[in-house]
Design a protein around this motif. Sequence first.
Motif, PDB file in Angstrom:
ATOM      1  N   SER A 229       0.829  -1.210   0.000  1.00  0.00           N
ATOM      2  CA  SER A 229       0.000   0.000   0.000  1.00  0.00           C
ATOM      3  C   SER A 229       0.861   1.257   0.000  1.00  0.00           C
ATOM      4  O   SER A 229       0.333   2.368  -0.028  1.00  0.00           O
ATOM      5  N   VAL A 230       2.185   1.093   0.044  1.00  0.00           N
ATOM      6  CA  VAL A 230       3.090   2.242   0.029  1.00  0.00           C
ATOM      7  C   VAL A 230       3.219   2.750  -1.406  1.00  0.00           C
ATOM      8  O   VAL A 230       3.539   1.977  -2.314  1.00  0.00           O
ATOM      9  N   PRO A 231       2.991   4.039  -1.644  1.00  0.00           N
ATOM     10  CA  PRO A 231       3.009   4.542  -3.021  1.00  0.00           C
ATOM     11  C   PRO A 231       4.413   4.618  -3.611  1.00  0.00           C
ATOM     12  O   PRO A 231       5.412   4.741  -2.896  1.00  0.00           O
ATOM     13  N   THR A 232       4.448   4.549  -4.937  1.00  0.00           N
ATOM     14  CA  THR A 232       5.691   4.754  -5.676  1.00  0.00           C
ATOM     15  C   THR A 232       6.073   6.233  -5.616  1.00  0.00           C
ATOM     16  O   THR A 232       5.220   7.115  -5.659  1.00  0.00           O
ATOM     17  N   LEU A 233       7.377   6.488  -5.510  1.00  0.00           N
ATOM     18  CA  LEU A 233       7.883   7.862  -5.508  1.00  0.00           C
ATOM     19  C   LEU A 233       8.459   8.151  -6.889  1.00  0.00           C
ATOM     20  O   LEU A 233       9.193   7.332  -7.441  1.00  0.00           O
TER      21      LEU A 233
END
Length: 244
Positions: A229-233
Motif C-alpha cells: 500500500s506504500v506509493p511509488t515515488l
Amino acid sequence: MRGAWLLRIVALGALAGCGTDLAFVPPEQVLALTACPEGASCEEVADGRSRITVEACVPESVHTPRADAQITLTLSAGQWEGQAASARTVSASIKTDPCFRPTLVTTTALTTIRVDAELKGVRQFIEIPLQPATLTALELVPGPLQPRAGQETQLQIQVRAANGGLPTQGTRVSFEVMSVEPATGQVSLWPDQTEVDGQGKALGRMLPSPEVTRLNLRIRAIPPGALSSVPTLERTFTLNVAPP
C-alpha cells in the motif's frame, strides 16, 4: 472422567502455588506474550530503525518460584535495542517484576519477525509482519548533473525513507527518458531498472547521442511487495547536456 478431573486438579494446583511444575498448565495461562502494549513503541516498518516493544508477563495467578526464574526472548530477525547486532536473545529475571518489556529494532527485510518466549520450559511465540518503508525523497547525486553528449555518464540515485530510516530491501529504481532535444537525438539507458543497496543507493548509466542538448529523465522508486500500500515515488529531472 476421573483422569480429566485429575488433570484439572494438577493444573489448578500449579496455578495456586501448590507445585512448581508448569507442564500441565496451558502456555497462555503461564506466559502472556504481546507486541505493542499500550503506550509503547509500535512501528512495524522494515526500515532498519523502527522500534517495537514486546511484553512478556507472568500472570499473578502463576506462583512459580521467582528467585531463579527468567523470561528469555529470542528474535528471528532484527535486533534488540541496546544489544549487539548479533544478539538474538535477551533475558530478564521475574523476581521483582512479573513483566519483561524489551524493544526490538526492525530489519530492512520485508519479513515477519518471530519472537519466541520461554519460562521454565513453557514456550510461547508471536509473529510481527513488517510493512515496506514509506519513501520520502529521491535524489540524483551529486547534483546538479550535466552529462556530456557522446559520452557515458553514471547516474547515482539516493532514495530516502520516512523518519530517517532506510528503504526496505527489494525497493527498485527505474529510469525512463521522457523527452529529448532535438527530437532526433537518442539516449541509451542501462539498466532500465535496478534495486537499491543497503544504504538506499542505486546506479545506472546513460549515453546521449552527440546531437542531444537537453533531456527529461523520469526516475521512480518502487517499494517491494506485490500488494504494497506504500506509493511509488517519482521525480522528473531536466538535464542540460554539454556538447561533445
